[in-house]
Design a protein around this motif. Structure first.
Motif, PDB file in Angstrom:
ATOM      1  N   LEU A  71       0.816  -1.215   0.000  1.00  0.00           N
ATOM      2  CA  LEU A  71       0.000   0.000   0.000  1.00  0.00           C
ATOM      3  C   LEU A  71       0.851   1.268   0.000  1.00  0.00           C
ATOM      4  O   LEU A  71       0.360   2.344   0.361  1.00  0.00           O
ATOM      5  CB  LEU A  71      -0.930   0.009   1.228  1.00  0.00           C
ATOM      6  N   LYS A  72       2.092   1.143  -0.424  1.00  0.00           N
ATOM      7  CA  LYS A  72       3.007   2.281  -0.379  1.00  0.00           C
ATOM      8  C   LYS A  72       3.262   2.910  -1.740  1.00  0.00           C
ATOM      9  O   LYS A  72       4.236   3.642  -1.918  1.00  0.00           O
ATOM     10  CB  LYS A  72       4.337   1.848   0.240  1.00  0.00           C
ATOM     11  N   TYR A  73       2.409   2.628  -2.708  1.00  0.00           N
ATOM     12  CA  TYR A  73       2.604   3.200  -4.042  1.00  0.00           C
ATOM     13  C   TYR A  73       2.258   4.686  -4.031  1.00  0.00           C
ATOM     14  O   TYR A  73       1.431   5.145  -3.219  1.00  0.00           O
ATOM     15  CB  TYR A  73       1.732   2.463  -5.056  1.00  0.00           C
ATOM     16  N   PRO A  74       2.866   5.452  -4.917  1.00  0.00           N
ATOM     17  CA  PRO A  74       2.651   6.909  -4.900  1.00  0.00           C
ATOM     18  C   PRO A  74       1.217   7.294  -5.243  1.00  0.00           C
ATOM     19  O   PRO A  74       0.532   6.598  -5.988  1.00  0.00           O
ATOM     20  CB  PRO A  74       3.639   7.421  -5.953  1.00  0.00           C
ATOM     21  N   LEU A  75       0.786   8.415  -4.690  1.00  0.00           N
ATOM     22  CA  LEU A  75      -0.544   8.957  -4.952  1.00  0.00           C
ATOM     23  C   LEU A  75      -0.475   9.837  -6.192  1.00  0.00           C
ATOM     24  O   LEU A  75      -0.100  11.008  -6.124  1.00  0.00           O
ATOM     25  CB  LEU A  75      -1.038   9.752  -3.742  1.00  0.00           C
ATOM     26  N   LYS A  76      -0.850   9.260  -7.333  1.00  0.00           N
ATOM     27  CA  LYS A  76      -0.799   9.962  -8.617  1.00  0.00           C
ATOM     28  C   LYS A  76      -2.181  10.457  -9.022  1.00  0.00           C
ATOM     29  O   LYS A  76      -3.196  10.021  -8.482  1.00  0.00           O
ATOM     30  CB  LYS A  76      -0.259   9.026  -9.707  1.00  0.00           C
ATOM     31  N   SER A  77      -2.196  11.356  -9.995  1.00  0.00           N
ATOM     32  CA  SER A  77      -3.465  11.794 -10.575  1.00  0.00           C
ATOM     33  C   SER A  77      -3.971  10.731 -11.547  1.00  0.00           C
ATOM     34  O   SER A  77      -3.216   9.853 -11.986  1.00  0.00           O
ATOM     35  CB  SER A  77      -3.292  13.132 -11.297  1.00  0.00           C
TER      36      SER A  77
ATOM     37  N   ASP B  81     -18.346  -0.036  -0.238  1.00  0.00           N
ATOM     38  CA  ASP B  81     -18.619   0.326   1.152  1.00  0.00           C
ATOM     39  C   ASP B  81     -18.560  -0.886   2.072  1.00  0.00           C
ATOM     40  O   ASP B  81     -18.143  -0.772   3.228  1.00  0.00           O
ATOM     41  CB  ASP B  81     -20.000   0.988   1.244  1.00  0.00           C
ATOM     42  N   ALA B  82     -18.999  -2.031   1.567  1.00  0.00           N
ATOM     43  CA  ALA B  82     -19.042  -3.223   2.423  1.00  0.00           C
ATOM     44  C   ALA B  82     -17.658  -3.826   2.645  1.00  0.00           C
ATOM     45  O   ALA B  82     -17.360  -4.305   3.752  1.00  0.00           O
ATOM     46  CB  ALA B  82     -19.975  -4.262   1.806  1.00  0.00           C
ATOM     47  N   VAL B  83     -16.806  -3.795   1.613  1.00  0.00           N
ATOM     48  CA  VAL B  83     -15.491  -4.442   1.705  1.00  0.00           C
ATOM     49  C   VAL B  83     -14.475  -3.529   2.367  1.00  0.00           C
ATOM     50  O   VAL B  83     -13.733  -3.934   3.271  1.00  0.00           O
ATOM     51  CB  VAL B  83     -15.012  -4.875   0.310  1.00  0.00           C
ATOM     52  N   GLY B  84     -14.401  -2.274   1.928  1.00  0.00           N
ATOM     53  CA  GLY B  84     -13.452  -1.327   2.515  1.00  0.00           C
ATOM     54  C   GLY B  84     -11.996  -1.690   2.280  1.00  0.00           C
ATOM     55  O   GLY B  84     -11.159  -1.535   3.180  1.00  0.00           O
ATOM     56  N   ARG B  85     -11.680  -2.158   1.091  1.00  0.00           N
ATOM     57  CA  ARG B  85     -10.293  -2.550   0.801  1.00  0.00           C
ATOM     58  C   ARG B  85      -9.435  -1.309   0.553  1.00  0.00           C
ATOM     59  O   ARG B  85      -9.810  -0.430  -0.220  1.00  0.00           O
ATOM     60  CB  ARG B  85     -10.252  -3.454  -0.418  1.00  0.00           C
ATOM     61  N   PRO B  86      -8.260  -1.217   1.190  1.00  0.00           N
ATOM     62  CA  PRO B  86      -7.386  -0.059   0.970  1.00  0.00           C
ATOM     63  C   PRO B  86      -6.804  -0.052  -0.448  1.00  0.00           C
ATOM     64  O   PRO B  86      -6.513  -1.105  -1.021  1.00  0.00           O
ATOM     65  CB  PRO B  86      -6.276  -0.244   2.007  1.00  0.00           C
ATOM     66  N   ARG B  87      -6.627   1.128  -0.988  1.00  0.00           N
ATOM     67  CA  ARG B  87      -6.031   1.284  -2.312  1.00  0.00           C
ATOM     68  C   ARG B  87      -4.516   1.098  -2.227  1.00  0.00           C
ATOM     69  O   ARG B  87      -3.915   1.214  -1.139  1.00  0.00           O
ATOM     70  CB  ARG B  87      -6.349   2.666  -2.880  1.00  0.00           C
ATOM     71  N   PRO B  88      -3.892   0.827  -3.379  1.00  0.00           N
ATOM     72  CA  PRO B  88      -2.422   0.667  -3.360  1.00  0.00           C
ATOM     73  C   PRO B  88      -1.685   1.916  -2.883  1.00  0.00           C
ATOM     74  O   PRO B  88      -0.541   1.818  -2.399  1.00  0.00           O
ATOM     75  CB  PRO B  88      -2.094   0.362  -4.830  1.00  0.00           C
ATOM     76  N   ASN B  89      -2.306   3.105  -2.985  1.00  0.00           N
ATOM     77  CA  ASN B  89      -1.661   4.344  -2.534  1.00  0.00           C
ATOM     78  C   ASN B  89      -2.174   4.781  -1.164  1.00  0.00           C
ATOM     79  O   ASN B  89      -2.142   5.978  -0.828  1.00  0.00           O
ATOM     80  CB  ASN B  89      -1.889   5.464  -3.558  1.00  0.00           C
ATOM     81  N   PHE B  90      -2.620   3.822  -0.373  1.00  0.00           N
ATOM     82  CA  PHE B  90      -3.267   4.135   0.894  1.00  0.00           C
ATOM     83  C   PHE B  90      -2.311   4.833   1.862  1.00  0.00           C
ATOM     84  O   PHE B  90      -2.713   5.722   2.622  1.00  0.00           O
ATOM     85  CB  PHE B  90      -3.809   2.857   1.527  1.00  0.00           C
ATOM     86  N   LEU B  91      -1.058   4.465   1.878  1.00  0.00           N
ATOM     87  CA  LEU B  91      -0.097   5.047   2.821  1.00  0.00           C
ATOM     88  C   LEU B  91      -0.034   6.563   2.672  1.00  0.00           C
ATOM     89  O   LEU B  91      -0.075   7.289   3.665  1.00  0.00           O
ATOM     90  CB  LEU B  91       1.287   4.444   2.609  1.00  0.00           C
ATOM     91  N   TRP B  92       0.054   7.044   1.441  1.00  0.00           N
ATOM     92  CA  TRP B  92       0.190   8.475   1.208  1.00  0.00           C
ATOM     93  C   TRP B  92      -1.135   9.205   1.395  1.00  0.00           C
ATOM     94  O   TRP B  92      -1.154  10.432   1.550  1.00  0.00           O
ATOM     95  CB  TRP B  92       0.754   8.724  -0.184  1.00  0.00           C
ATOM     96  N   ARG B  93      -2.239   8.490   1.364  1.00  0.00           N
ATOM     97  CA  ARG B  93      -3.519   9.087   1.721  1.00  0.00           C
ATOM     98  C   ARG B  93      -3.636   9.226   3.242  1.00  0.00           C
ATOM     99  O   ARG B  93      -4.140  10.229   3.750  1.00  0.00           O
ATOM    100  CB  ARG B  93      -4.670   8.220   1.206  1.00  0.00           C
ATOM    101  N   CYS B  94      -3.216   8.183   3.910  1.00  0.00           N
ATOM    102  CA  CYS B  94      -3.336   8.152   5.356  1.00  0.00           C
ATOM    103  C   CYS B  94      -2.277   9.035   6.042  1.00  0.00           C
ATOM    104  O   CYS B  94      -2.582   9.724   7.027  1.00  0.00           O
ATOM    105  CB  CYS B  94      -3.202   6.713   5.838  1.00  0.00           C
ATOM    106  N   PHE B  95      -1.066   9.010   5.489  1.00  0.00           N
ATOM    107  CA  PHE B  95       0.048   9.783   6.081  1.00  0.00           C
ATOM    108  C   PHE B  95       0.690  10.632   4.981  1.00  0.00           C
ATOM    109  O   PHE B  95       1.671  10.198   4.339  1.00  0.00           O
ATOM    110  CB  PHE B  95       1.087   8.852   6.700  1.00  0.00           C
ATOM    111  N   PRO B  96       0.168  11.825   4.728  1.00  0.00           N
ATOM    112  CA  PRO B  96       0.734  12.671   3.663  1.00  0.00           C
ATOM    113  C   PRO B  96       2.207  13.029   3.899  1.00  0.00           C
ATOM    114  O   PRO B  96       2.947  13.269   2.935  1.00  0.00           O
ATOM    115  CB  PRO B  96      -0.147  13.929   3.710  1.00  0.00           C
ATOM    116  N   ASP B  97       2.632  13.045   5.151  1.00  0.00           N
ATOM    117  CA  ASP B  97       4.019  13.365   5.455  1.00  0.00           C
ATOM    118  C   ASP B  97       4.938  12.157   5.340  1.00  0.00           C
ATOM    119  O   ASP B  97       6.165  12.274   5.526  1.00  0.00           O
ATOM    120  CB  ASP B  97       4.134  13.975   6.851  1.00  0.00           C
TER     121      ASP B  97
END
Length: 324
Positions: free
Chosen positions: A58-64, A120-136
């Protein structure tokens, strides 16, 4: 081919309101599906447990987005409708236009509701979840090892909506429906071996596949998300298409069920007056024959009586002559 000669007699102006009124409840259900999907997007998805050892994928970059969100409705809804209008201008068949649009919207909205409900039922994190959760880039975990996010709430909320891919399911729902529609109109399965027709009907599916691939390349989805989204979209599109149109390989696959039903009703209405006229003609002929028979019987009856009288007088003469 004889049925196609009736095309052009049922236009938007002459039969559009009547056809739409017949499917009033279907349009109401479409509005209900829109409201349901709005509600699904307002609620928060299931916040699945995400531990430190799970962050590896889940540490992939948060791209557009390579394919922006606003472009998906244009590709999956507007483009097919433009093609439907082109076919309508050529054939002038409101049944085909109405049912194609209604089937497409059902395909899109049913797919959207299913996709967002599963998200909504599954709530699976995206591959870029780390940078969403921790922008720093500094991850923090709580007492039970779950993440303690410090990013934007809306961005985090979207981070729990990985499965299945909405871009992909939308694309396959709309473009998959378009592919089936073109298959019927081009008569791609008429057993004449025109492979060029297959190339045309594969184009929408190819475009939908590229949309799905872009979601993996942008690190917004896992490949399993894309696969599930494409499966949901194409299955729903197939069901919605077959609700209004025969299968593309069917001899009547070029038109909607309602068109052929209308032809049968029209043919039945024209056959009844013809049958009535035929019965009236037969009755008139029988009446004339009865009158002629009656006249003949009265005429022959008169001659018969005279002949009978002659025969009676002749017999009497012979008897009298025998006596003599």
């Amino acid at each position: 081919m004889q049925m196609e000669t009736h095309l052009g007699e049922h236009t938007m102006r002459s039969h559009g309101f009547a056809v739409a009124k017949t499917h009033l409840y279907d349009w109401i259900i479409l509005l209900l599906l829109v409201l349901i999907d709005i509600g699904l997007n307002m609620i928060y998805p299931f916040f699945r447990f995400v531990g430190e050892d799970m962050m590896f994928d889940l540490k992939y970059p948060l791209k557009s987005n390579t394919v922006p969100v606003w472009s998906v409705p244009i590709l999956a809804v507007v483009l097919p409708m433009v093609i439907f209008l082109v076919v309508y201008i050529r054939r002038r068949d409101i049944y085909d236009l109405h049912h194609a649009v209604l089937g497409l919207l059902f395909s899109i909205l049913v797919t959207t509701v299913i996709t967002d409900a599963i998200k909504d039922a599954v709530g699976r994190p995206r591959p870029n979840f780390l940078w969403r959760c921790f922008p720093d880039g500094k991850d923090v975990y709580g007492e039970w090892g779950n993440v303690i996010c410090n990013g934007d709430k809306l961005v985090i909320k979207e981070g729990y909506k990985s499965f299945p891919s909405g871009h992909t399911s939308w694309s396959f729902a709309g473009l998959g429906f378009l592919s089936l529609y073109l298959s019927g109109k081009l008569k791609a399965f008429d057993r004449k071996g025109h492979v060029a027709k297959l190339c045309i009907i594969f184009l929408p599916l190819f475009a939908a596949s590229l949309v799905g691939i872009s979601r993996v390349d942008d690190y917004w989805h896992h490949w399993t998300d894309v696969f599930a989204g494409s499966l949901i979209g194409i299955v729903v599109a197939t069901f919605c298409y077959l609700q209004f149109f025969p299968p593309p390989y069917h001899p009547e696959g070029w038109g909607p069920y309602a068109y052929f039903r209308m032809l049968e009703e029209t043919r039945g209405m024209t056959q009844v007056p013809n049958a009535q006229n035929g019965n009236q003609t037969q009755m008139a002929q029988l009446t004339e024959a009865q009158v002629e028979n009656q006249e003949g019987q009265s005429h022959h009856g008169f001659m018969g009586l005279s002949l009978a009288g002659n025969q009676t007088s002749t017999l009497e003469d012979e008897l009298e002559s025998g006596r003599k």
